[in-house]
Design a protein around this motif. Structure first.
Motif, PDB file in Angstrom:
ATOM      1  N   VAL A 272       0.831  -1.208   0.000  1.00  0.00           N
ATOM      2  CA  VAL A 272       0.000   0.000   0.000  1.00  0.00           C
ATOM      3  C   VAL A 272       0.866   1.259   0.000  1.00  0.00           C
ATOM      4  O   VAL A 272       0.679   2.165  -0.818  1.00  0.00           O
ATOM      5  CB  VAL A 272      -0.947   0.004   1.221  1.00  0.00           C
ATOM      6  N   ALA A 275       2.929   1.805  -3.142  1.00  0.00           N
ATOM      7  CA  ALA A 275       2.060   2.266  -4.229  1.00  0.00           C
ATOM      8  C   ALA A 275       1.728   3.740  -4.045  1.00  0.00           C
ATOM      9  O   ALA A 275       1.776   4.530  -4.993  1.00  0.00           O
ATOM     10  CB  ALA A 275       0.789   1.429  -4.263  1.00  0.00           C
ATOM     11  N   LEU A 276       1.393   4.108  -2.807  1.00  0.00           N
ATOM     12  CA  LEU A 276       1.097   5.522  -2.527  1.00  0.00           C
ATOM     13  C   LEU A 276       2.315   6.390  -2.836  1.00  0.00           C
ATOM     14  O   LEU A 276       2.192   7.434  -3.477  1.00  0.00           O
ATOM     15  CB  LEU A 276       0.721   5.690  -1.053  1.00  0.00           C
ATOM     16  N   SER A 279       2.802   6.699  -6.593  1.00  0.00           N
ATOM     17  CA  SER A 279       1.852   7.615  -7.215  1.00  0.00           C
ATOM     18  C   SER A 279       2.201   9.062  -6.896  1.00  0.00           C
ATOM     19  O   SER A 279       2.204   9.933  -7.763  1.00  0.00           O
ATOM     20  CB  SER A 279       0.445   7.308  -6.725  1.00  0.00           C
ATOM     21  N   THR A 283       3.879  12.011  -9.638  1.00  0.00           N
ATOM     22  CA  THR A 283       3.163  13.240  -9.989  1.00  0.00           C
ATOM     23  C   THR A 283       3.769  14.467  -9.340  1.00  0.00           C
ATOM     24  O   THR A 283       3.296  15.581  -9.537  1.00  0.00           O
ATOM     25  CB  THR A 283       1.693  13.157  -9.531  1.00  0.00           C
TER      26      THR A 283
ATOM     27  N   PRO B   7       2.054  16.664 -14.444  1.00  0.00           N
ATOM     28  CA  PRO B   7       1.474  16.206 -13.193  1.00  0.00           C
ATOM     29  C   PRO B   7      -0.037  16.228 -13.275  1.00  0.00           C
ATOM     30  O   PRO B   7      -0.607  16.755 -14.230  1.00  0.00           O
ATOM     31  CB  PRO B   7       1.996  17.210 -12.165  1.00  0.00           C
ATOM     32  N   GLY B   8      -0.659  15.667 -12.262  1.00  0.00           N
ATOM     33  CA  GLY B   8      -2.107  15.744 -12.181  1.00  0.00           C
ATOM     34  C   GLY B   8      -2.805  14.677 -12.987  1.00  0.00           C
ATOM     35  O   GLY B   8      -4.017  14.562 -12.931  1.00  0.00           O
ATOM     36  N   SER B   9      -2.053  13.889 -13.730  1.00  0.00           N
ATOM     37  CA  SER B   9      -2.710  12.818 -14.465  1.00  0.00           C
ATOM     38  C   SER B   9      -3.217  11.787 -13.454  1.00  0.00           C
ATOM     39  O   SER B   9      -2.453  11.243 -12.664  1.00  0.00           O
ATOM     40  CB  SER B   9      -1.738  12.189 -15.460  1.00  0.00           C
ATOM     41  N   ARG B  12      -1.774   8.245 -12.594  1.00  0.00           N
ATOM     42  CA  ARG B  12      -0.610   8.048 -11.723  1.00  0.00           C
ATOM     43  C   ARG B  12      -1.023   7.473 -10.370  1.00  0.00           C
ATOM     44  O   ARG B  12      -0.274   6.773  -9.729  1.00  0.00           O
ATOM     45  CB  ARG B  12       0.099   9.394 -11.477  1.00  0.00           C
ATOM     46  N   TRP B  13      -2.222   7.857  -9.954  1.00  0.00           N
ATOM     47  CA  TRP B  13      -2.671   7.422  -8.630  1.00  0.00           C
ATOM     48  C   TRP B  13      -3.363   6.065  -8.678  1.00  0.00           C
ATOM     49  O   TRP B  13      -3.816   5.574  -7.662  1.00  0.00           O
ATOM     50  CB  TRP B  13      -3.604   8.477  -8.019  1.00  0.00           C
ATOM     51  N   LEU B  14      -3.431   5.505  -9.879  1.00  0.00           N
ATOM     52  CA  LEU B  14      -4.121   4.239 -10.020  1.00  0.00           C
ATOM     53  C   LEU B  14      -3.558   3.141  -9.101  1.00  0.00           C
ATOM     54  O   LEU B  14      -4.313   2.500  -8.365  1.00  0.00           O
ATOM     55  CB  LEU B  14      -4.070   3.788 -11.483  1.00  0.00           C
ATOM     56  N   PRO B  15      -2.213   2.920  -9.133  1.00  0.00           N
ATOM     57  CA  PRO B  15      -1.699   1.856  -8.257  1.00  0.00           C
ATOM     58  C   PRO B  15      -2.054   2.079  -6.795  1.00  0.00           C
ATOM     59  O   PRO B  15      -2.399   1.130  -6.081  1.00  0.00           O
ATOM     60  CB  PRO B  15      -0.180   1.902  -8.472  1.00  0.00           C
ATOM     61  N   ALA B  16      -2.012   3.334  -6.370  1.00  0.00           N
ATOM     62  CA  ALA B  16      -2.293   3.627  -4.967  1.00  0.00           C
ATOM     63  C   ALA B  16      -3.725   3.273  -4.604  1.00  0.00           C
ATOM     64  O   ALA B  16      -4.036   2.964  -3.456  1.00  0.00           O
ATOM     65  CB  ALA B  16      -2.035   5.095  -4.673  1.00  0.00           C
ATOM     66  N   VAL B  19      -4.011  -1.122  -5.208  1.00  0.00           N
ATOM     67  CA  VAL B  19      -3.399  -2.044  -4.243  1.00  0.00           C
ATOM     68  C   VAL B  19      -4.272  -2.243  -3.003  1.00  0.00           C
ATOM     69  O   VAL B  19      -4.576  -3.386  -2.644  1.00  0.00           O
ATOM     70  CB  VAL B  19      -1.975  -1.582  -3.874  1.00  0.00           C
ATOM     71  N   PRO B  20      -4.730  -1.157  -2.354  1.00  0.00           N
ATOM     72  CA  PRO B  20      -5.608  -1.395  -1.191  1.00  0.00           C
ATOM     73  C   PRO B  20      -6.884  -2.115  -1.586  1.00  0.00           C
ATOM     74  O   PRO B  20      -7.381  -2.968  -0.832  1.00  0.00           O
ATOM     75  CB  PRO B  20      -5.934   0.020  -0.693  1.00  0.00           C
ATOM     76  N   ILE B  23      -6.118  -5.740  -1.815  1.00  0.00           N
ATOM     77  CA  ILE B  23      -5.934  -6.317  -0.474  1.00  0.00           C
ATOM     78  C   ILE B  23      -7.288  -6.491   0.211  1.00  0.00           C
ATOM     79  O   ILE B  23      -7.592  -7.546   0.764  1.00  0.00           O
ATOM     80  CB  ILE B  23      -4.999  -5.432   0.369  1.00  0.00           C
ATOM     81  N   VAL B  27      -9.056  -9.919   1.492  1.00  0.00           N
ATOM     82  CA  VAL B  27      -9.540 -10.141   2.855  1.00  0.00           C
ATOM     83  C   VAL B  27     -10.989 -10.616   2.826  1.00  0.00           C
ATOM     84  O   VAL B  27     -11.362 -11.583   3.488  1.00  0.00           O
ATOM     85  CB  VAL B  27      -9.405  -8.849   3.705  1.00  0.00           C
TER      86      VAL B  27
END
Lengths: 288, 373
Positions: A272, A275-276, A279, A283, B7-9, B12-16, B19-20, B23, B27
């Motif tokens: 986690v 990944a954070l 990301s 950026t 930036p701002g695309s 980019r935050w997709l993996p973040a 992943v949770p 997980i 669970v």
């Protein structure tokens, strides 16, 4: 990789070579640093202090007094490694790891060297991976230093012989050393999750001290939350939950349950927070 | 890097985010699978009871988890002063949660390891030798069982209350099964999986208004009849008041080395003699009452029957000053005619004239029993 378009094969090779070179230089920088050695020395001082204190006082220590295993030290020096680990787990170890992990990105940004690192053909994600690998290397070095210093001090100051496990069974010196190395592996794994959190916090700021402090504070807060029985629904999710579970490695037969549970938990935190961090770092505007 | 200068695309935050999510998904799937209903051939309560009673599993190694939510104040771990299986140690086993490893081989070889935080308590029985070891105190207690007890234990298959009395799911369940008199509705619930094994779920519902027990559920292994878990629900409480279950179980002889115990060098060793009578009395006590088997010895008289049983203990049968410790003082509450220790499953009344009444019943019933003399 962070890149959207397909890389050509030579480019990939060049990048991966650059990644390995970067890792080598990063580890070199980490272990040439005065600060790294100071922190490792401070960790090594913990078992040394325990050993000297026990050796120089004549009073017998009653079982159950002081930190766990302290009463066994006079009979068997190898227990200093365990006492040292138990004593350092709540604060010393997380503190040093917070310093190493909190510095990773924020430290470079603060020094103005992050720009130059990014000029290398390795790419941002690979740079982050290298930084995290170096932080994990520090975790391993810290745990090994503690255990090795404990064993050395024990050998020098006290008799060394067969070790009594928690179950009351006795094992030989060779196997005891193996078990202590397993304890070091367990502790390194426990700290790897904290290092991932530190890495993420480090990408948020350009003030390394802030990242270090925030990481250390999180480690302490998680342990405080873990001590409150009212929050027991939360406990399985705290990264500190299995930190003292290394005791399961000194039972007979070894109980691998907590090792497995710890690996799963830390793996989750690593996934986690890396990944954070990825990301965030991908950026991030690198101005300095 | 030049390419990442946009930036701002949001990608980019997709993996973040992924992943949770992965997980959390893992669970959820894990929990659903763990709770997935299994489908066993239907059995009547009698058949399941017989299956459980006829179990001949005497070789196993497993891990047991126990949790209690009795509404008692948590006892600090440092409170254990006595060594050996004293009242304090028993009380500790009943509060909070514990995990233990159990090894059994035949009727006279057993080992129980209570896995404490940075410590361990072991009970090892190998033939007539019984060892108790506490790593925190580095103390060992040795007892030699009388010849007769050892033989009796071998002969009577029914008697499962050895040294591990009340701690394996097996011995607990058989005690509950004995208590299943006409006062109890016994049904078979949905099949469950415990420790990776398919099991029938036997439900016991007390037919009494006065008892604190709402229901008792026992998971009985479909293959061997071995009780795999016991949980007790208390009236007016969501969480089970008491839960004991195998989390891991393998049938088959454990490594024989597990039962060899030599006290470690440097440990203090106490020899403890077991008088014949004590063993018999303890056995009788264990047979007498299902609800309250916690007291190690002492004479008990009981009134009422079934779930409403009230046990009276003479004050001398309890360790001196046990009610005066700070932890107990905190737990006791003043009521008419004495002081009350109230938990989700058991109430204990200490009358002002020194008698002790205990039972899995309402405080009012205890007071009535105290006045009835």
């Amino acid at each position: 990789m962070s890149s959207k378009q397909a890389d050509s094969a030579p480019a990939v090779r060049r990048r991966s070579a650059a990644g390995w070179a970067l890792l080598g230089s990063e580890l070199g920088v980490l272990f040439r640093r005065w600060r790294t050695w100071a922190m490792l020395a401070a960790l090594a001082a913990v078992p040394v202090l325990i050993g000297l204190a026990v050796r120089l006082t004549s009073e017998d220590i009653e079982p159950g007094d002081g930190p766990p295993f302290l009463d066994r030290v006079t009979q068997n020096g190898l227990f200093i490694a365990l006492t040292g680990t138990v004593v350092s787990i709540p604060l010393f170890l997380p503190l040093t790891v917070s310093v190493a992990a909190g510095d990773t990105i924020a430290g470079e940004a603060n020094l103005g060297t992050l720009r130059y690192l990014l000029a290398a053909p390795a790419g941002r994600i690979r740079l982050l991976a290298v930084k995290y690998a170096a932080a994990v290397a520090f975790c391993i070095a810290a745990a090994l230093t503690l255990v090795a210093a404990g064993m050395l001090v024990g050998v020098v100051l006290f008799p060394v012989g067969p070790v009594t496990l928690l179950s009351g069974d006795t094992i030989g010196v060779g196997e005891s050393v193996l078990r202590l190395l397993l304890v070091a592996a367990y502790v390194s794994l426990s700290l790897a999750g904290l290092a991932a959190i530190g890495l993420f916090i480090s990408t948020l700021t350009e003030v390394p001290v802030g990242a270090m402090a925030a990481t250390a504070v999180l480690a302490v807060v998680a342990q405080i939350l873990g001590a409150l029985p009212q929050l027991d629904w939360l406990h399985p999710w705290l990264f500190t939950e299995h930190w003292v579970g290394f005791a399961d490695l000194i039972r007979q037969p070894i109980s691998w349950d907590s090792f497995g549970a710890n690996a799963l938990l830390q793996g989750g935190y690593i996934a986690v927070f890396c990944a954070l961090a990825g990301s965030r770092f991908a950026t991030k505007d690198v101005l300095a | 890097m030049a390419r990442s200068s946009k930036p701002g695309s949001s990608k980019r935050w997709l993996p973040a985010a992924v992943v949770p999510a992965v997980i959390a998904g893992g669970v959820v799937v894990g929990t659903v699978q763990a709770g997935a209903a299994t489908d066993l051939p239907d059995k009547s309560p009698q058949e399941v009871l017989a299956l459980a009673a006829g179990t001949d599993v005497r070789q196993l190694s497993g891990t047991v988890e126990q949790t209690s939510q009795l509404g008692l104040p948590q006892l600090p771990e440092t409170e254990e002063t006595d060594s050996g299986p004293s009242a304090a140690a028993m009380l500790d086993l009943l509060a909070g949660s514990h995990s233990a490893r159990v090894y059994l081989d035949g009727h006279d070889k057993a080992r129980l390891q209570v896995l404490d935080r940075l410590a361990e308590r072991d009970v090892v029985r190998n033939g007539r030798d019984v060892w108790f070891y506490s790593s925190r105190q580095n103390e060992a207690v040795h007892a030699l069982l009388p010849e007769r007890t050892a033989k009796e234990a071998k002969e009577s298959v029914q008697d499962k209350s050895g040294d591990d009395a009340g701690y394996t799911p097996e011995s607990l369940a058989s005690r509950f099964l004995e208590a299943a008199e006409p006062s109890t509705r016994v049904t078979v619930g949905e099949d469950v999986r415990v420790a990776g094994r398919d099991a029938y779920r036997l439900l016991l519902d007390p037919d009494s208004a006065d008892t604190l027990v709402d229901s008792v559920a026992i998971a009985v292994d479909a293959e061997t009849g071995l009780p795999l878990s016991v949980d007790v629900q208390a009236r007016g409480q969501q969480e089970p008041a008491f839960e004991l279950a195998y989390t891991k179980l393998s049938l088959g002889a454990p490594d024989p080395g597990v039962f060899d115990f030599t006290p470690p060098a440097g440990a203090s060793v106490t020899e403890h003699t077991v008088p014949d009578q004590a063993a018999q009395r303890a056995e009788r006590n264990a047979r007498d009452d299902g609800a309250d088997a916690q007291h190690p010895d002492g004479k008990a008289t009981k009134t009422g029957d079934g779930w409403d049983t009230v046990v009276e203990l003479s004050a001398t049968s309890l360790p001196e000053g046990w009610a005066d410790s700070p932890a107990m003082a905190q737990a006791l509450r003043k009521v008419d005619g004495g002081r009350l220790l109230s938990t989700a499953l058991v109430n204990v009344l200490l009358t002002d004239d020194g008698r002790v009444f205990a039972g899995s019943v309402t405080p009012e019933r205890l007071q009535a029993a105290a006045e009835g003399r």
